[in-house]
Design a protein around this motif. Structure first.
Motif, PDB file in Angstrom:
ATOM      1  N   TRP A   4       0.828  -1.212   0.000  1.00 20.15           N
ATOM      2  CA  TRP A   4       0.000   0.000   0.000  1.00 20.15           C
ATOM      3  C   TRP A   4       0.859   1.258   0.000  1.00 20.15           C
ATOM      4  CZ3 TRP A   4       0.687   3.252   3.961  1.00 20.15           C
ATOM      5  CH2 TRP A   4       1.238   2.729   5.133  1.00 20.15           C
ATOM      6  N   VAL A   5       2.120   1.160   0.479  1.00 19.45           N
ATOM      7  CA  VAL A   5       3.006   2.339   0.409  1.00 19.45           C
ATOM      8  C   VAL A   5       3.315   2.655  -1.050  1.00 19.45           C
ATOM      9  CG1 VAL A   5       5.249   3.265   1.015  1.00 19.45           C
ATOM     10  CG2 VAL A   5       4.048   1.843   2.625  1.00 19.45           C
ATOM     11  N   ILE A   6       3.597   1.587  -1.825  1.00 20.15           N
ATOM     12  CA  ILE A   6       3.867   1.778  -3.245  1.00 20.15           C
ATOM     13  C   ILE A   6       2.643   2.389  -3.908  1.00 20.15           C
ATOM     14  CG2 ILE A   6       4.472   0.602  -5.384  1.00 20.15           C
ATOM     15  CD1 ILE A   6       5.865  -1.495  -3.809  1.00 20.15           C
ATOM     16  N   GLN A   7       1.479   1.796  -3.577  1.00 17.75           N
ATOM     17  CA  GLN A   7       0.221   2.273  -4.148  1.00 17.75           C
ATOM     18  C   GLN A   7       0.011   3.766  -3.846  1.00 17.75           C
ATOM     19  OE1 GLN A   7      -2.868  -0.094  -2.522  1.00 17.75           O
ATOM     20  NE2 GLN A   7      -3.860  -0.442  -4.477  1.00 17.75           N
ATOM     21  N   ARG A   8       0.276   4.129  -2.589  1.00 14.13           N
ATOM     22  CA  ARG A   8       0.067   5.516  -2.188  1.00 14.13           C
ATOM     23  C   ARG A   8       1.006   6.455  -2.929  1.00 14.13           C
ATOM     24  NH1 ARG A   8       2.411   9.033   2.568  1.00 14.13           N
ATOM     25  NH2 ARG A   8       4.213   8.478   1.340  1.00 14.13           N
ATOM     26  N   ASP A   9       2.293   6.080  -3.025  1.00 14.02           N
ATOM     27  CA  ASP A   9       3.250   6.953  -3.695  1.00 14.02           C
ATOM     28  C   ASP A   9       2.949   7.080  -5.185  1.00 14.02           C
ATOM     29  OD1 ASP A   9       4.389   7.295  -1.276  1.00 14.02           O
ATOM     30  OD2 ASP A   9       6.441   6.850  -1.913  1.00 14.02           O
ATOM     31  N   LEU A  10       2.455   5.992  -5.795  1.00 13.67           N
ATOM     32  CA  LEU A  10       2.090   6.070  -7.209  1.00 13.67           C
ATOM     33  C   LEU A  10       0.878   6.984  -7.386  1.00 13.67           C
ATOM     34  CD1 LEU A  10       2.570   2.417  -8.495  1.00 13.67           C
ATOM     35  CD2 LEU A  10       4.101   4.364  -8.682  1.00 13.67           C
ATOM     36  N   LEU A  11      -0.066   6.880  -6.443  1.00 15.90           N
ATOM     37  CA  LEU A  11      -1.254   7.738  -6.493  1.00 15.90           C
ATOM     38  C   LEU A  11      -0.843   9.204  -6.390  1.00 15.90           C
ATOM     39  CD1 LEU A  11      -4.376   7.559  -6.492  1.00 15.90           C
ATOM     40  CD2 LEU A  11      -4.276   7.622  -4.011  1.00 15.90           C
ATOM     41  N   LEU A  12       0.075   9.492  -5.448  1.00 15.98           N
ATOM     42  CA  LEU A  12       0.554  10.861  -5.278  1.00 15.98           C
ATOM     43  C   LEU A  12       1.270  11.343  -6.534  1.00 15.98           C
ATOM     44  CD1 LEU A  12       1.832  10.802  -1.610  1.00 15.98           C
ATOM     45  CD2 LEU A  12       0.079  12.305  -2.520  1.00 15.98           C
ATOM     46  N   ALA A  13       2.056  10.433  -7.151  1.00 16.57           N
ATOM     47  CA  ALA A  13       2.774  10.812  -8.369  1.00 16.57           C
ATOM     48  C   ALA A  13       1.789  11.107  -9.499  1.00 16.57           C
ATOM     49  CB  ALA A  13       3.734   9.698  -8.775  1.00 16.57           C
ATOM     50  N   LEU A  88      10.068  -0.348   9.673  1.00 13.82           N
ATOM     51  CA  LEU A  88      10.425   0.852   8.927  1.00 13.82           C
ATOM     52  C   LEU A  88      11.200   0.492   7.664  1.00 13.82           C
ATOM     53  CD1 LEU A  88      10.437   3.925   8.758  1.00 13.82           C
ATOM     54  CD2 LEU A  88      12.457   3.950  10.196  1.00 13.82           C
ATOM     55  N   SER A  89      12.044  -0.548   7.749  1.00 15.68           N
ATOM     56  CA  SER A  89      12.826  -0.958   6.572  1.00 15.68           C
ATOM     57  C   SER A  89      11.907  -1.343   5.423  1.00 15.68           C
ATOM     58  CB  SER A  89      13.721  -2.141   6.905  1.00 15.68           C
ATOM     59  OG  SER A  89      14.465  -1.886   8.036  1.00 15.68           O
ATOM     60  N   MET A  90      10.822  -2.045   5.757  1.00 11.27           N
ATOM     61  CA  MET A  90       9.896  -2.480   4.709  1.00 11.27           C
ATOM     62  C   MET A  90       9.172  -1.277   4.098  1.00 11.27           C
ATOM     63  SD  MET A  90       9.963  -5.612   4.018  1.00 11.27           S
ATOM     64  CE  MET A  90      11.668  -5.934   4.370  1.00 11.27           C
ATOM     65  N   LEU A  91       8.809  -0.306   4.942  1.00 11.99           N
ATOM     66  CA  LEU A  91       8.169   0.900   4.426  1.00 11.99           C
ATOM     67  C   LEU A  91       9.116   1.632   3.489  1.00 11.99           C
ATOM     68  CD1 LEU A  91       6.460   2.312   7.660  1.00 11.99           C
ATOM     69  CD2 LEU A  91       5.375   1.160   5.759  1.00 11.99           C
ATOM     70  N   VAL A  92      10.400   1.710   3.905  1.00 10.13           N
ATOM     71  CA  VAL A  92      11.405   2.393   3.102  1.00 10.13           C
ATOM     72  C   VAL A  92      11.607   1.654   1.773  1.00 10.13           C
ATOM     73  CG1 VAL A  92      13.868   2.825   2.974  1.00 10.13           C
ATOM     74  CG2 VAL A  92      12.613   3.481   5.002  1.00 10.13           C
ATOM     75  N   LEU A  93      11.637   0.332   1.843  1.00  8.44           N
ATOM     76  CA  LEU A  93      11.783  -0.454   0.613  1.00  8.44           C
ATOM     77  C   LEU A  93      10.623  -0.151  -0.335  1.00  8.44           C
ATOM     78  CD1 LEU A  93      13.346  -2.633  -0.913  1.00  8.44           C
ATOM     79  CD2 LEU A  93      12.021  -4.358   0.289  1.00  8.44           C
ATOM     80  N   GLY A  94       9.419  -0.060   0.229  1.00  8.29           N
ATOM     81  CA  GLY A  94       8.254   0.287  -0.586  1.00  8.29           C
ATOM     82  C   GLY A  94       8.407   1.646  -1.234  1.00  8.29           C
TER      83      GLY A  94
ATOM     84  N   ILE B  94     -10.895  10.865   2.477  1.00 11.54           N
ATOM     85  CA  ILE B  94     -11.070   9.435   2.748  1.00 11.54           C
ATOM     86  C   ILE B  94      -9.779   8.666   2.487  1.00 11.54           C
ATOM     87  CG2 ILE B  94     -11.955   8.721   0.485  1.00 11.54           C
ATOM     88  CD1 ILE B  94     -14.201   7.395   2.460  1.00 11.54           C
ATOM     89  N   GLU B  95      -9.048   9.058   1.439  1.00  8.60           N
ATOM     90  CA  GLU B  95      -7.751   8.403   1.164  1.00  8.60           C
ATOM     91  C   GLU B  95      -6.777   8.683   2.298  1.00  8.60           C
ATOM     92  OE1 GLU B  95      -7.853   8.618  -3.724  1.00  8.60           O
ATOM     93  OE2 GLU B  95      -7.005  10.250  -2.559  1.00  8.60           O
ATOM     94  N   ASN B  96      -6.784   9.934   2.787  1.00  9.87           N
ATOM     95  CA  ASN B  96      -5.910  10.297   3.891  1.00  9.87           C
ATOM     96  C   ASN B  96      -6.172   9.431   5.113  1.00  9.87           C
ATOM     97  OD1 ASN B  96      -3.935  12.445   3.658  1.00  9.87           O
ATOM     98  ND2 ASN B  96      -5.633  13.664   2.877  1.00  9.87           N
ATOM     99  N   LEU B  97      -7.457   9.264   5.435  1.00 14.58           N
ATOM    100  CA  LEU B  97      -7.806   8.490   6.630  1.00 14.58           C
ATOM    101  C   LEU B  97      -7.430   7.022   6.441  1.00 14.58           C
ATOM    102  CD1 LEU B  97      -9.099   8.111   9.350  1.00 14.58           C
ATOM    103  CD2 LEU B  97     -11.325   7.986   8.264  1.00 14.58           C
ATOM    104  N   ARG B  98      -7.726   6.468   5.267  1.00 16.97           N
ATOM    105  CA  ARG B  98      -7.439   5.052   5.056  1.00 16.97           C
ATOM    106  C   ARG B  98      -5.939   4.784   5.066  1.00 16.97           C
ATOM    107  NH1 ARG B  98     -10.390   1.997   0.501  1.00 16.97           N
ATOM    108  NH2 ARG B  98      -9.406   0.324   1.687  1.00 16.97           N
ATOM    109  N   ILE B  99      -5.152   5.721   4.504  1.00 14.84           N
ATOM    110  CA  ILE B  99      -3.708   5.514   4.456  1.00 14.84           C
ATOM    111  C   ILE B  99      -3.086   5.670   5.834  1.00 14.84           C
ATOM    112  CG2 ILE B  99      -1.586   6.604   3.648  1.00 14.84           C
ATOM    113  CD1 ILE B  99      -3.041   6.874   0.931  1.00 14.84           C
TER     114      ILE B  99
END
Lengths: 219, 206
Positions: A4-13, A88-94, B94-99
């Motif tokens: 989900w970290v990857i997903q979030r960063d791609l969404l932000l990008a 944290l390492s896994m989050l950073v890897l993501g 909603i994205e903020n809260l879920r993340i």
């Protein structure tokens, strides 16, 4: 790994496409300027192609390093990452993987097209793409350490280049070397294996080193 | 022995000593309010409680064990909301809260996130990017995490900043409900707020 970290960063990008396009256009323009400046001397262009493409890839990857952690740092998300029950390492890897998907993969996909300007043969183009495919994730992983160490410092952008560029040198030598070796008829196997070894080593070591650096920077 | 215990804590920033010899203990259902002037080290104390900063001296115990050796086991029992809300401009409420929930180890579905945001008075604004929300509304997005986190200890740094009267009331009842269920709260605030708790400790930093 935290998908989900990857997903979030791609969404932000995706919401900030201009940042992604800046890196890609920088790469395209730098690589395209050389044939214009040097002149249409085919033999010279063929020999310098791998070096030019690789140096441009290093600089393009460097350009976006500052953004890897800074926005999370400024809005407080990074604090939450440090006190997350997840490793944290896994989050950073993501995050490093997301950085590679956003800045590295477009360069890899673009490189065969740009290589044509240098009159590279099909084999050389393939090797160039393969070397970039193996090498660019290493750039993101090593860059993450530098970005974490310079977090929140004034003039961090300059400092990060001083820290990270020397560490990029082995990747540059073996990445560009792979294409040269293949055009010289030696075969690129050895160079590509070494790049693969760099990738594995940085996959293991970099997330850990980045996590430690982040904890130091945030103290 | 209390669940959360801080003993002889000392905080040094650069060459300046912000506080020393700070002691407190907190049990289920209890509230700790940290008071002090600007720059007296309230935020530093809360960051220590989260394990983000290490005290120059003294230690913080959670159920009898130092929080720095507990790490993940401790982090899964706390929720920290600092000055920086961790709300991303480019993402919707909603994205903020879920993340942010996923980050704290409790992934929630869209349904639950909608419910929490509606309860915080953000109904109808769930799909707006956070950059078009007002300061108070962004704060509400950050605070809505408290509704879904299910952790024991809440560490809140100025949770009432930028909130309107209705939202302050809402926070008050939210905190009381959490304390009633055996939760614990450590908070700083410059506003006067009456929260019914089993017992309220006051810690004055100077």
């Amino acid at each position: 790994m935290s998908l989900w970290v990857i997903q979030r960063d791609l969404l932000l990008a995706m919401r900030r496409r201009s940042d992604v396009l800046t890196t890609l256009f920088f790469f395209i323009i730098v690589v395209s300027l050389f044939p214009l400046g040097v002149g249409p001397e085919m033999n010279m262009l063929r020999t310098m192609a791998p070096g030019v493409v690789w140096v441009a890839a290093l600089l393009a990857s460097m350009l976006s390093l500052g953004r890897m952690f800074s926005s999370d740092y400024l809005d407080g998300t990074l604090e939450q990452m440090l006190i997350s029950p997840q490793s944290l390492s896994m989050l950073v890897l993501g995050k490093a993987m997301a950085h590679w998907l956003v800045t590295g993969v477009p360069l890899v996909l673009m490189s065969p097209v740009l290589g044509i300007q240098y009159d590279l043969s099909t084999d050389a183009l393939l090797i160039l793409t393969a070397s970039l495919l193996l090498g660019t994730p290493v750039l993101s992983l090593i860059g993450a350490i530098g970005a974490a160490l310079t977090l929140g410092l004034r003039g961090g952008g300059v400092l990060v280049s001083l820290l990270v560029l020397p560490l990029y040198i082995p990747v540059l030598i073996f990445g560009a070397g792979a294409v040269e070796a293949s055009t010289a008829g030696l075969g690129a196997g050895a160079h590509l294996s070494l790049l693969g070894a760099f990738l594995l080593a940085s996959l293991v070591l970099s997330p850990w080193a980045t996590a430690v650096s982040l904890r130091i920077s945030m103290e | 022995m209390s669940i959360l215990q801080g003993s002889e804590l000392e905080c040094v920033r650069g060459d300046r000593r912000l506080f020393k010899g700070v002691n407190f203990s907190l049990d289920a259902g209890e509230l700790l309010q940290v008071h002090g002037a600007n720059g007296s080290g309230k935020t530093s104390l809360l960051r220590m409680l989260c394990g983000l900063a290490t005290p120059a001296q003294g230690q913080i115990l959670w159920r009898g064990t130092d929080i720095h050796s507990l790490k993940g086991d401790y982090y899964s029992e706390i929720t920290y909301l600092g000055h920086l809300s961790g709300v991303k401009d480019d993402l919707t409420a909603i994205e903020n809260l879920r993340i942010s929930s996923a980050l704290s180890g409790a992934e929630i579905d869209t349904e639950k996130a909608h419910g929490a945001l509606r309860q915080m008075g953000l109904g109808g604004r769930e799909s707006l990017p956070a950059k078009v929300l007002s300061q108070g509304q962004r704060r509400r997005v950050a605070l809505s995490r408290l509704l879904v986190c299910g952790t024991t200890l809440w560490i809140l740094d100025e949770p009432l900043a930028a909130l309107d009267v209705a939202a302050v009331k809402l926070m008050q009842s939210l905190l009381e409900q959490h304390l009633n269920q055996g939760g614990m709260v450590v908070m700083t605030t410059h506003q006067e707020i009456d929260i019914a708790a089993v017992s309220t400790h006051r810690l004055q930093l100077n």
